[in-house]
Design an enzyme around this catalytic site. Structure first.
Site, PDB file in Angstrom:
ATOM      1  CB  SER A 170      -0.976  -0.169   1.388  1.00 43.83           C
ATOM      2  OG  SER A 170      -1.436   1.248   1.341  1.00 43.83           O
ATOM      3  NE  ARG A 171       3.222   1.554  -5.512  1.00 44.04           N
ATOM      4  CZ  ARG A 171       2.457   0.968  -6.736  1.00 44.04           C
ATOM      5  NH1 ARG A 171       1.587   1.777  -7.271  1.00 44.04           N
ATOM      6  NH2 ARG A 171       2.782  -0.096  -7.333  1.00 44.04           N
ATOM      7  CB  VAL A 172      -1.041   6.716  -0.318  1.00 41.69           C
ATOM      8  CG1 VAL A 172       0.009   7.307  -1.472  1.00 41.69           C
ATOM      9  CG2 VAL A 172      -2.035   6.342  -0.635  1.00 41.69           C
TER      10      VAL A 172
END
Lengths: 556, 194
Positions: free
Chosen positions: A414-416
């Protein structure tokens, strides 16, 4: 609903009294050929790309191709009534769908027509299907979590409101289950959920609707369904329609919304069908050249809108839109100015900072992609992976080994969402994802049957315990406090020496123990912004005591 | 009517060439008449239509037959156009050619085809009025075709190019019908405007 004859009569009377003969001016063309959901229309030299067309039979079309003497259009709905030579009129409008509160709790087709047999949907609001996504200035970074209620996801791959998180995996790996669990977990949070079913069996959609109804999740959900038997144009527009329905709540009411697109590979296939029938040139895997834009423009509409804040007096009415200093502070970029202005106020206690109603809404997107034989490097999966802010990768091997949800911790990211994760969860589950990934490697190595040193053995035990702990049955989303407590017990090593088949019972009883005996600790955990040493020690103490009681109970 | 639209874009290329030649030769109307006759023959004689369109007739045989049938009956330029189209496998597009040529002629003369449909026949004064209105709307000289269709119930429909100006009772009733239906979809509350 009962119709009253006099009400209807008065509506008709009013229409007649206001009726005045109007000259109807329209551009009219003729159907040259029709079939497979697309039509070629002669004339209509002034038609615009994306414009809505009205066929003589009552069907609605959408302009796709503009050619020299003819246009290529897709037909939404029944194209079987259209004949060559039929009249086609331009409408000068873009395609739009009904939106609003009237849709909540309903099952509709992509044009907003009811499918659930519960009467017509009467809504005064409509929104265009295709809108340009908000720009940089209208957004702010994702900062609030969207709890899925799934331990494996909330702990390792946290999702924030306004994020786009892809759920990807082979058929029958539990992709839809995660999406549905997430919807179920939004009960009581005020999040409006839209579930868009694209190209699925009607029976599957019926089951999902029934599940939502049974868990009282339909009260805050909209289901948009373009089934496998619906023509390709409807499957193509379905996600945009669902998105438009969610956007109403985001832009008009500043609400948080969740959109599940299940699944986008089917939508891409429907779009491929349309494009090929309209003779657009095929590219890789026969998809048209703009298939990337197909998904990027949809997913780009997921957003966290900037919150508008104002300084008002404490007793100002709740719908106040102007601050005492006539300033509106927008999102993160004005946060410092807001604090400075507020601090400079002489009578601070009579003023407060408020969010302007209808600002700061969010649209979280959970697109689903089905892979074939785990092939994530196919065209559509790579496209959508590159568009989204992370992916949850589900693996058939794990699924059949009984690890459900079958999340592969190694390649899911999950990048953010990390910024939006509950702080305590972040502390407790910090290195869980990497540890689990390392465990998978160790496990493969350990199968060679070599002698293992104590440290490796401990890592293996911990890994096995955590995998067991992260298993979770379907339709049982877990509150985030329980997740924190349960993962705390796991990562602090209390489960390492338990037999694997006792871990689930241990977890359940531990959580019950917390609920019954230490509700104040639970509340503290729910409210805590950081894990203090004191809290940590108390938690350890509780688990330690519980564990000895649990062991005694097992022996006895 | 609809068949003639298929392939008219291809036929228009030949029509443009022929029209340019006709302008040079100052025989625009003659060529138009000949093409009109050919198109009529095409429509009337299934044998001729089959001969022109069928792929069973090879190019060479068709060329010879065309020569036998039309030499000295058609202008050389028109016959040559047929030969060129035949060689390019477009012999079947004669009706489209005639239509495209007619449109080019009209366009060059600043004319436009207008269809005026009414429920009852119009008298001379009414026709003059219709032509006047059509001219004002189209800003071109209208070539009006008058059609009677009792289905309109009353009023008049003018079709100018792609545009249709519908002032018939039938359309008014349909509009009222659609509006009431939309009103039903929006909900009953009276007086609430969208």
């Amino acid at each position: 609903m009962k119709f009253k004859a006099d009400e209807i009569a008065s509506v008709i009377k009013e229409e007649i009294s206001r009726y005045q003969a109007e000259l109807d001016v329209a551009e009219v063309g003729q159907v040259l050929e029709v079939g497979d959901g697309v039509a070629r229309v002669f004339g209509l030299a002034n038609a615009m790309a994306g414009e809505m067309l009205q066929f003589e039979s009552g069907a609605v079309g959408l302009v796709f191709n503009l050619e020299e003497t003819a246009i290529g259009a897709v037909v939404l709905g029944g194209y079987l009534d259209i004949k060559a030579g039929d009249e086609v009129r331009t409408t000068g409008r873009l395609l739009s769908v009904p939106v609003g509160d009237a849709l909540v709790g309903r099952v509709v087709d992509p044009l907003g027509r009811p499918l659930d047999g519960r009467g017509p949907i009467q809504s005064p609001h409509r929104r265009p299907l295709e809108v340009i996504a908000p720009g940089i200035a209208e957004r702010q970074p994702v900062n609030e979590p969207l709890q899925t209620g799934v331990k494996a996801i909330d702990s390792m791959i946290p999702i924030g409101r306004g994020q786009r998180e892809l759920i990807i995996g082979d058929r029958k790996t539990g992709k839809t289950a995660i999406a549905v669990d997430t919807i179920l977990n939004q009960r009581g949070t005020g999040v409006i959920c839209v579930y868009v079913a694209i190209g699925q069996k009607e029976s599957t959609v019926a089951t999902i609707v029934e599940t939502l109804r049974k868990h009282d999740a339909l009260d805050y959900s909209i289901v948009v369904s373009a089934g496998a038997s619906d023509p390709a144009p409807l499957q193509y527009i379905a996600p945009y329609a669902g998105c438009a329905m969610a956007e109403y709540f985001v832009y008009e009411h500043g609400r948080a919304t969740l959109c599940v697109y299940d699944d986008l590979s089917k939508q891409a296939q429907a779009y491929r069908q349309l494009s090929l029938l309209l003779r657009r040139p095929p590219g890789r895997e026969a998809y048209p050249g703009d298939v990337f834009y197909l998904h990027s423009r949809l997913l780009e509409r997921a957003c966290k809108l900037a919150e508008l804040r104002i300084i008002t007096t404490r007793n100002a009415p709740p719908d106040t839109k102007a601050g005492v200093n006539c300033k509106v502070y927008k999102g993160e970029q004005d946060a410092a100015a807001l604090q400075a202005d507020y601090a400079a106020l002489s009578n601070k206690d009579q003023h407060e900072i408020r969010r302007v109603p209808a600002s700061g809404g969010s649209l979280t997107a959970l697109p689903v992609i089905e892979t074939l034989e785990g092939e994530v490097s196919a065209y559509i999966p790579t496209n959508v992976i590159s568009i989204t802010d992370g992916q949850i990768y589900l693996e058939p091997d794990l699924f059949f080994a009984g690890v459900r949800p079958a999340v592969n911790a190694g390649i899911s990211v999950s990048r953010v969402g990390g910024k939006a994760q509950v702080p305590l969860m972040k502390r407790v589950a910090g290195s869980l994802r990497l540890d689990l990934a390392a465990f998978r490697e160790l496990e493969a190595f350990a199968q060679l049957g070599t002698e293992l040193d104590a440290a490796t053995q401990r890592a293996l035990d911990r890994g096995r315990a955590m995998v067991e702990l992260l298993k979770q049955p379907q339709y049982e989303p877990m509150p985030v406090v329980d997740q924190v407590l349960s993962i705390h017990a796991g990562t602090r090593g209390f489960l390492d020496d338990l037999p694997l088949d006792r871990i689930r019972a241990f977890e359940q009883q531990l959580l019950k123990h917390y609920r019954d005996e230490f509700p104040e600790v639970r509340d503290e955990v729910a409210a805590a912004q950081a894990l203090s040493d004191d809290l940590e020690n108390r938690l350890r103490e509780i688990v330690r005591n519980f564990k000895s009681a649990f062991a005694a109970q097992q022996d006895g | 009517m609809i068949e003639i639209l298929k392939g008219i874009d291809v036929a228009d290329v030949y029509a443009a060439a022929l029209f340019a030649l006709a302008q040079e030769a100052e025989r625009i109307d003659d060529f138009g008449d000949e093409l009109g006759e050919l198109a009529e023959l095409h429509a009337r004689e299934p044998g001729f239509a089959a001969f022109m369109t069928s792929s069973a007739v090879d190019t060479d045989a068709r060329r010879k037959s065309l020569e036998r049938m039309f030499r000295r009956r058609l202008s050389d330029l028109v016959l040559n156009t047929l030969h060129v189209m035949n060689e390019h496998g477009r012999a079947g597009l004669v009706p489209q050619l005639s239509r495209a040529y007619a449109l080019r002629v009209e366009d060059a003369r600043g004319q436009i085809e207008v269809t005026a449909t009414s429920a009852v026949g119009l008298d001379a004064a009414q026709r003059a009025e219709v032509a006047r209105v059509a001219e004002r709307l189209a800003r071109k000289q209208p070539l009006v075709e008058y059609v009677v269709d009792p289905g309109l119930i009353g009023g008049l429909v003018l079709e100018i190019g792609d545009h249709r100006f519908d002032y018939s009772v039938r359309r008014q009733l349909r509009t009222a019908h659609e509006r009431l239906r939309e009103r039903g979809e929006r909900g009953l509350p009276i007086g609430a405007e969208p």
